[in-house]
Scaffold this motif. Structure first.
Motif, mmCIF file in Angstrom:
data_model
loop_
_atom_site.group_PDB
_atom_site.id
_atom_site.type_symbol
_atom_site.label_atom_id
_atom_site.label_comp_id
_atom_site.label_asym_id
_atom_site.label_seq_id
_atom_site.Cartn_x
_atom_site.Cartn_y
_atom_site.Cartn_z
ATOM 1 N N VAL A 1 0.837 -1.204 0.000
ATOM 2 C CA VAL A 1 0.000 0.000 0.000
ATOM 3 C C VAL A 1 0.869 1.251 0.000
ATOM 4 O O VAL A 1 0.634 2.198 -0.772
ATOM 5 N N ILE B 1 -4.156 -0.966 -4.378
ATOM 6 C CA ILE B 1 -5.008 -0.144 -3.513
ATOM 7 C C ILE B 1 -4.298 1.153 -3.146
ATOM 8 O O ILE B 1 -4.888 2.241 -3.177
ATOM 9 N N LYS C 1 -1.497 -6.596 -4.455
ATOM 10 C CA LYS C 1 -2.817 -6.132 -4.041
ATOM 11 C C LYS C 1 -2.695 -4.839 -3.251
ATOM 12 O O LYS C 1 -3.475 -3.896 -3.435
ATOM 13 N N ILE D 1 -10.082 -7.794 1.550
ATOM 14 C CA ILE D 1 -8.653 -7.885 1.872
ATOM 15 C C ILE D 1 -8.390 -8.886 3.003
ATOM 16 O O ILE D 1 -7.511 -9.754 2.867
ATOM 17 N N ASN E 1 -13.500 -3.542 0.413
ATOM 18 C CA ASN E 1 -12.143 -4.046 0.612
ATOM 19 C C ASN E 1 -11.848 -4.337 2.080
ATOM 20 O O ASN E 1 -10.941 -5.120 2.380
ATOM 21 N N ILE F 1 -13.831 2.530 -2.324
ATOM 22 C CA ILE F 1 -12.790 1.507 -2.242
ATOM 23 C C ILE F 1 -12.779 0.808 -0.889
ATOM 24 O O ILE F 1 -12.682 -0.428 -0.812
ATOM 25 N N THR G 1 -4.291 3.503 -6.181
ATOM 26 C CA THR G 1 -5.614 4.064 -6.453
ATOM 27 C C THR G 1 -5.967 5.166 -5.468
ATOM 28 O O THR G 1 -6.401 6.256 -5.862
ATOM 29 N N VAL G 2 -5.781 4.874 -4.191
ATOM 30 C CA VAL G 2 -6.088 5.881 -3.166
ATOM 31 C C VAL G 2 -5.145 7.069 -3.307
ATOM 32 O O VAL G 2 -5.560 8.226 -3.184
#
Length: 214
Positions: free
Chosen positions: A27, A106, A102, A137, A133, A129, A109-110
Motif C-alpha cells: 500500500v 489499492i 494487491k 482484503i 475491501n 474503495i 488508487t487511493v
C-alpha cells in the motif's frame, strides 16, 4: 467444522503478521508511485478521473450496469490463484507477490484520488474503495496464510522429515477455509455491486465541483 478457523487464528499468528505487513508495504509503495508520475501522466489521469466522475454523476451506462458475477469473478480469480499456488508448494513466492501487488493497487488508487482531489478524493476513496475491501482484503490475507501454511506443512512433512502420511486432512482443512473465504467474497461483491455505486453517487458532485469550480 471450526477446527480450520481455530488453527488459522491461533497457530499461524506470525504468518498473519508477516502477510499483513507485506500488504501494508505494498500500500505504501503504491501510494509513493503516484509521486513518480510525470506531469503529462498526471494530467491524463486527471482527465480520466474527471470523465469517470461525470459519468457516475450523470448515471452513465457503464456505471449503472455493474454485473455481480463480473465483480465477484475478479476477486475470486485472485483467491483461486492463491489457492492453486498453495497447492503447488513451489508457488510460495507467488502468494507473497500477489499480496504485495494487491497492496500496491489499492495504495496507488487511493494515492491518485488524494493527489488529484485532496480531501474530496479521500472521501471518494472511503466510500468507493474502503467498504468492500475491508472485507475482501482480510479474506484474501486469510486465504494467503492458509495457502502458505499448507505449503509449509507439506514441505516439513514430505521433504524435511521424509514422512509419507496422508495429506487429505490438511488439504480438506485448507480447501474448507478457502471455500469459506469464497462465501465472504461473494457477500462483499454483492455490497460492491449494489451499495457502493449508490454511495459513490453521493460523493461525485463534490468532485465535479473541484474539477469545475464556479
Amino acid at each position: 467444522m471450526l477446527q480450520p478457523f481455530r488453527h488459522a487464528l491461533k497457530d499461524q499468528t506470525p504468518l498473519y503478521v508477516f502477510v499483513a505487513v507485506l500488504f501494508l508495504m505494498g500500500v505504501v509503495f503504491g501510494a509513493l508511485m503516484v509521486n513518480a508520475l510525470t506531469l503529462e501522466q498526471q494530467q491524463d489521469l486527471s482527465r480520466y478521473l474527471g470523465d469517470f466522475f461525470v459519468s457516475v454523476n450523470q448515471g452513465g451506462t457503464e456505471f449503472n450496469q455493474l454485473d455481480f458475477w463480473a465483480v465477484a469473478a475478479l476477486h475470486l480469480k485472485w483467491l483461486g490463484l492463491i489457492w492453486i499456488l498453495g497447492l503447488s508448494v513451489i508457488g510460495l513466492p507467488g502468494i507473497l507477490i500477489l499480496d504485495f501487488l494487491k497492496g500496491v493497487l489499492i495504495g496507488f488508487t487511493v494515492g491518485c484520488l488524494v493527489g488529484q482531489f485532496t480531501w474530496s478524493g479521500l472521501l471518494f476513496a472511503l466510500v468507493s474503495i474502503a467498504p468492500h475491501n475491508l472485507i475482501i482484503i482480510p479474506a484474501l490475507l486469510i486465504g494467503s496464510v492458509a495457502a502458505i501454511g499448507f505449503s509449509l506443512g507439506i514441505i516439513r512433512s514430505r521433504v524435511l522429515m521424509n514422512r509419507s502420511g496422508s495429506v487429505a486432512r490438511p488439504f480438506l482443512s485448507y480447501s474448507g477455509l478457502t471455500l469459506a473465504m469464497v462465501l465472504v467474497i461473494l457477500a462483499a461483491s454483492s455490497f460492491e455491486t449494489w451499495v457502493t455505486p449508490v454511495m459513490m453517487s453521493w460523493v461525485t458532485p463534490m468532485l465535479e465541483q473541484v474539477l469545475n469550480p464556479v
